[in-house]
Scaffold this active site. Structure first.
Site, PDB file in Angstrom:
ATOM      1  N   CYS A  92       0.512   3.365   3.210  1.00  0.00           N
ATOM      2  CA  CYS A  92       1.161   2.698   4.350  1.00  0.00           C
ATOM      3  C   CYS A  92       2.675   2.876   4.267  1.00  0.00           C
ATOM      4  CB  CYS A  92       0.803   1.221   4.393  1.00  0.00           C
ATOM      5  SG  CYS A  92      -0.842   0.875   5.077  1.00  0.00           S
ATOM      6  N   HIS A 117      -6.197   3.319   0.253  1.00  0.00           N
ATOM      7  CA  HIS A 117      -5.970   3.579   1.679  1.00  0.00           C
ATOM      8  C   HIS A 117      -6.765   4.845   1.953  1.00  0.00           C
ATOM      9  CE1 HIS A 117      -3.018   3.756   5.309  1.00  0.00           C
ATOM     10  NE2 HIS A 117      -3.857   4.786   5.455  1.00  0.00           N
ATOM     11  N   HIS A 145      -4.246   1.072   8.267  1.00  0.00           N
ATOM     12  CA  HIS A 145      -4.774   0.825   6.930  1.00  0.00           C
ATOM     13  C   HIS A 145      -6.274   0.559   6.981  1.00  0.00           C
ATOM     14  CE1 HIS A 145      -4.642  -0.297   2.684  1.00  0.00           C
ATOM     15  NE2 HIS A 145      -5.591  -1.156   3.009  1.00  0.00           N
ATOM     16  N   ASP A 194      -0.419  16.802  -1.502  1.00  0.00           N
ATOM     17  CA  ASP A 194      -0.629  15.938  -2.666  1.00  0.00           C
ATOM     18  C   ASP A 194       0.478  16.180  -3.697  1.00  0.00           C
ATOM     19  OD1 ASP A 194      -3.411  14.394  -3.862  1.00  0.00           O
ATOM     20  OD2 ASP A 194      -1.851  14.949  -5.301  1.00  0.00           O
ATOM     21  N   HIS A 227      -8.373   8.206   2.508  1.00  0.00           N
ATOM     22  CA  HIS A 227      -7.775   9.537   2.597  1.00  0.00           C
ATOM     23  C   HIS A 227      -8.814  10.586   2.276  1.00  0.00           C
ATOM     24  CE1 HIS A 227      -7.162   7.921  -1.475  1.00  0.00           C
ATOM     25  NE2 HIS A 227      -7.288   9.163  -1.912  1.00  0.00           N
ATOM     26  N   CYS A 249       0.852  -1.199   0.000  1.00  0.00           N
ATOM     27  CA  CYS A 249       0.000   0.000   0.000  1.00  0.00           C
ATOM     28  C   CYS A 249       0.884   1.243   0.000  1.00  0.00           C
ATOM     29  CB  CYS A 249      -0.927  -0.011   1.212  1.00  0.00           C
ATOM     30  SG  CYS A 249      -1.822   1.542   1.430  1.00  0.00           S
ATOM     31  N   ASN A 303     -12.950  10.006  -2.239  1.00  0.00           N
ATOM     32  CA  ASN A 303     -13.370   9.149  -3.339  1.00  0.00           C
ATOM     33  C   ASN A 303     -13.351   7.714  -2.826  1.00  0.00           C
ATOM     34  OD1 ASN A 303     -13.413  11.375  -5.153  1.00  0.00           O
ATOM     35  ND2 ASN A 303     -11.195  11.219  -5.391  1.00  0.00           N
TER      36      ASN A 303
HETATM   37  P1  5GP Z   1      -7.611   9.414  -5.010  1.00  0.00           P
HETATM   38  O1  5GP Z   1      -7.644   9.508  -6.513  1.00  0.00           O
HETATM   39  O2  5GP Z   1      -7.335   7.977  -4.567  1.00  0.00           O
HETATM   40  O3  5GP Z   1      -8.813   9.984  -4.336  1.00  0.00           O
HETATM   41  O4  5GP Z   1      -6.410  10.312  -4.535  1.00  0.00           O
HETATM   42  C1  5GP Z   1      -5.096   9.856  -4.496  1.00  0.00           C
HETATM   43  C2  5GP Z   1      -4.219  11.081  -4.461  1.00  0.00           C
HETATM   44  O5  5GP Z   1      -2.912  10.678  -4.084  1.00  0.00           O
HETATM   45  C3  5GP Z   1      -4.089  11.790  -5.806  1.00  0.00           C
HETATM   46  O6  5GP Z   1      -4.546  13.126  -5.682  1.00  0.00           O
HETATM   47  C4  5GP Z   1      -2.603  11.715  -6.126  1.00  0.00           C
HETATM   48  O7  5GP Z   1      -2.099  12.880  -6.729  1.00  0.00           O
HETATM   49  C5  5GP Z   1      -1.982  11.470  -4.762  1.00  0.00           C
HETATM   50  N1  5GP Z   1      -0.760  10.708  -4.781  1.00  0.00           N
HETATM   51  C6  5GP Z   1      -0.516   9.558  -5.470  1.00  0.00           C
HETATM   52  N2  5GP Z   1       0.723   9.129  -5.215  1.00  0.00           N
HETATM   53  C7  5GP Z   1       1.278   9.998  -4.347  1.00  0.00           C
HETATM   54  C8  5GP Z   1       2.564  10.074  -3.723  1.00  0.00           C
HETATM   55  O8  5GP Z   1       3.442   9.240  -3.889  1.00  0.00           O
HETATM   56  N3  5GP Z   1       2.779  11.131  -2.886  1.00  0.00           N
HETATM   57  C9  5GP Z   1       1.828  12.088  -2.666  1.00  0.00           C
HETATM   58  N4  5GP Z   1       2.136  13.082  -1.824  1.00  0.00           N
HETATM   59  N5  5GP Z   1       0.609  12.041  -3.233  1.00  0.00           N
HETATM   60  C10 5GP Z   1       0.340  11.008  -4.065  1.00  0.00           C
HETATM   61 ZN    ZN Z   2      -2.478   1.422   3.564  1.00  0.00          ZN
END
Ligand code: 5GP
Ligand code: ZN
Length: 113
Positions: free
Chosen positions: A7, A97, A46, A30, A99, A4, A86
Protein backbone atom coordinates in the site's frame (compact mmCIF):
# COMPACT_ATOMS: atom_id res chain seq x y z
CA UNK A 1 -3.39 0.48 5.02
CA UNK A 2 -0.67 2.51 6.69
CA UNK A 3 1.37 -0.48 7.83
CA UNK A 4 1.24 -2.37 4.51
CA UNK A 5 4.43 -2.23 2.45
CA UNK A 6 2.68 -2.57 -0.91
CA UNK A 7 0.00 0.00 0.00
CA UNK A 8 2.88 2.35 0.75
CA UNK A 9 4.41 1.56 -2.66
CA UNK A 10 1.02 2.27 -4.27
CA UNK A 11 0.88 5.59 -2.39
CA UNK A 12 4.38 6.48 -3.60
CA UNK A 13 5.75 6.61 -0.05
CA UNK A 14 8.24 3.87 -0.94
CA UNK A 15 9.85 3.98 -4.40
CA UNK A 16 9.49 1.14 -6.88
CA UNK A 17 10.67 0.39 -10.38
CA UNK A 18 7.32 0.42 -12.15
CA UNK A 19 6.55 -1.84 -15.10
CA UNK A 20 2.87 -0.90 -15.51
CA UNK A 21 0.30 1.30 -13.81
CA UNK A 22 -3.32 2.22 -14.31
CA UNK A 23 -6.19 3.25 -12.04
CA UNK A 24 -6.57 -0.12 -10.33
CA UNK A 25 -3.38 -2.14 -10.89
CA UNK A 26 0.34 -1.52 -10.31
CA UNK A 27 3.20 -3.72 -11.50
CA UNK A 28 6.79 -3.24 -10.39
CA UNK A 29 10.05 -5.14 -10.54
CA UNK A 30 10.79 -7.37 -7.54
CA UNK A 31 13.60 -6.02 -5.34
CA UNK A 32 15.11 -9.54 -5.11
CA UNK A 33 14.54 -11.04 -8.56
CA UNK A 34 14.50 -14.82 -8.89
CA UNK A 35 14.81 -14.75 -12.68
CA UNK A 36 15.75 -12.31 -15.46
CA UNK A 37 12.12 -11.15 -15.43
CA UNK A 38 10.46 -10.95 -12.01
CA UNK A 39 7.59 -8.51 -11.79
CA UNK A 40 5.03 -8.16 -9.01
CA UNK A 41 1.48 -7.37 -10.14
CA UNK A 42 -0.81 -6.01 -7.44
CA UNK A 43 -4.28 -4.55 -7.09
CA UNK A 44 -4.01 -1.00 -5.78
CA UNK A 45 -6.74 -1.73 -3.27
CA UNK A 46 -5.65 -3.67 -0.21
CA UNK A 47 -6.61 -7.34 -0.44
CA UNK A 48 -4.56 -9.35 2.06
CA UNK A 49 -4.33 -12.67 0.25
CA UNK A 50 -5.92 -14.89 -2.39
CA UNK A 51 -8.28 -16.38 0.19
CA UNK A 52 -9.89 -12.92 0.47
CA UNK A 53 -10.90 -12.80 -3.20
CA UNK A 54 -14.68 -12.70 -3.63
CA UNK A 55 -17.27 -11.30 -5.99
CA UNK A 56 -16.74 -7.79 -4.62
CA UNK A 57 -13.07 -7.63 -5.70
CA UNK A 58 -12.52 -10.33 -8.33
CA UNK A 59 -12.70 -7.88 -11.25
CA UNK A 60 -9.39 -6.32 -10.25
CA UNK A 61 -7.88 -9.78 -9.87
CA UNK A 62 -8.92 -10.59 -13.43
CA UNK A 63 -7.33 -7.33 -14.49
CA UNK A 64 -4.09 -8.36 -12.76
CA UNK A 65 -3.99 -11.35 -15.11
CA UNK A 66 -4.66 -9.15 -18.14
CA UNK A 67 -1.68 -7.04 -17.07
CA UNK A 68 0.40 -10.20 -16.56
CA UNK A 69 -0.35 -11.29 -20.13
CA UNK A 70 0.48 -7.83 -21.45
CA UNK A 71 3.79 -7.70 -19.57
CA UNK A 72 4.70 -11.28 -20.51
CA UNK A 73 4.37 -10.33 -24.18
CA UNK A 74 6.21 -7.04 -23.63
CA UNK A 75 9.12 -8.87 -21.98
CA UNK A 76 9.12 -11.69 -24.55
CA UNK A 77 8.41 -14.44 -22.02
CA UNK A 78 4.82 -15.23 -23.04
CA UNK A 79 5.66 -18.77 -24.18
CA UNK A 80 7.52 -19.83 -21.01
CA UNK A 81 6.63 -18.00 -17.85
CA UNK A 82 5.21 -18.65 -14.44
CA UNK A 83 2.58 -16.62 -12.57
CA UNK A 84 2.78 -17.37 -8.86
CA UNK A 85 0.71 -16.44 -5.85
CA UNK A 86 1.78 -17.41 -2.35
CA UNK A 87 -1.15 -17.36 0.06
CA UNK A 88 -0.35 -17.50 3.75
CA UNK A 89 2.87 -17.57 5.74
CA UNK A 90 3.45 -21.32 5.42
CA UNK A 91 3.10 -20.91 1.66
CA UNK A 92 5.87 -18.26 1.80
CA UNK A 93 3.68 -15.16 1.53
CA UNK A 94 5.86 -12.50 3.16
CA UNK A 95 3.89 -9.37 2.19
CA UNK A 96 0.24 -9.56 3.17
CA UNK A 97 -1.06 -7.59 0.18
CA UNK A 98 -2.23 -9.76 -2.70
CA UNK A 99 0.37 -9.99 -5.45
CA UNK A 100 1.16 -12.15 -8.42
CA UNK A 101 4.77 -12.88 -9.33
CA UNK A 102 5.36 -12.87 -13.10
CA UNK A 103 8.61 -14.78 -13.55
CA UNK A 104 10.43 -15.72 -16.73
CA UNK A 105 13.62 -15.80 -18.72
CA UNK A 106 14.92 -19.07 -17.30
CA UNK A 107 13.94 -22.74 -17.04
CA UNK A 108 11.68 -23.92 -14.22
CA UNK A 109 11.16 -27.10 -12.30
CA UNK A 110 7.95 -28.64 -10.95
CA UNK A 111 6.70 -29.28 -8.32
CA UNK A 112 7.75 -26.23 -6.28
CA UNK A 113 9.43 -26.86 -2.93
P1 5GP B 1 5.89 -13.17 -1.28
O1 5GP B 1 7.01 -13.87 -0.56
O2 5GP B 1 4.99 -12.43 -0.29
O3 5GP B 1 5.11 -14.04 -2.21
O4 5GP B 1 6.57 -12.09 -2.21
C1 5GP B 1 6.95 -10.83 -1.75
C2 5GP B 1 7.95 -10.30 -2.74
O5 5GP B 1 8.11 -8.91 -2.51
C3 5GP B 1 9.34 -10.92 -2.61
O6 5GP B 1 9.69 -11.54 -3.84
C4 5GP B 1 10.25 -9.75 -2.28
O7 5GP B 1 11.50 -9.81 -2.90
C5 5GP B 1 9.44 -8.56 -2.75
N1 5GP B 1 9.66 -7.34 -2.02
C6 5GP B 1 9.70 -7.19 -0.66
N2 5GP B 1 9.90 -5.91 -0.35
C7 5GP B 1 9.97 -5.22 -1.51
C8 5GP B 1 10.17 -3.84 -1.81
O8 5GP B 1 10.30 -2.97 -0.96
N3 5GP B 1 10.20 -3.50 -3.14
C9 5GP B 1 10.06 -4.43 -4.13
N4 5GP B 1 10.09 -4.00 -5.39
N5 5GP B 1 9.86 -5.74 -3.87
C10 5GP B 1 9.82 -6.13 -2.57
ZN1 ZN C 1 -1.81 -3.26 1.24
Amino acid sequence: MDDCLFCRIVAGEIPSNKAYEDDTVLAFHDINPQAPVHILIIPKQHIACAADIDESNSAVVAHCFEVAALLAKEKGIEDDCRIVNNCGEKACQSVMHLHFHLIGGRDFTWPPG
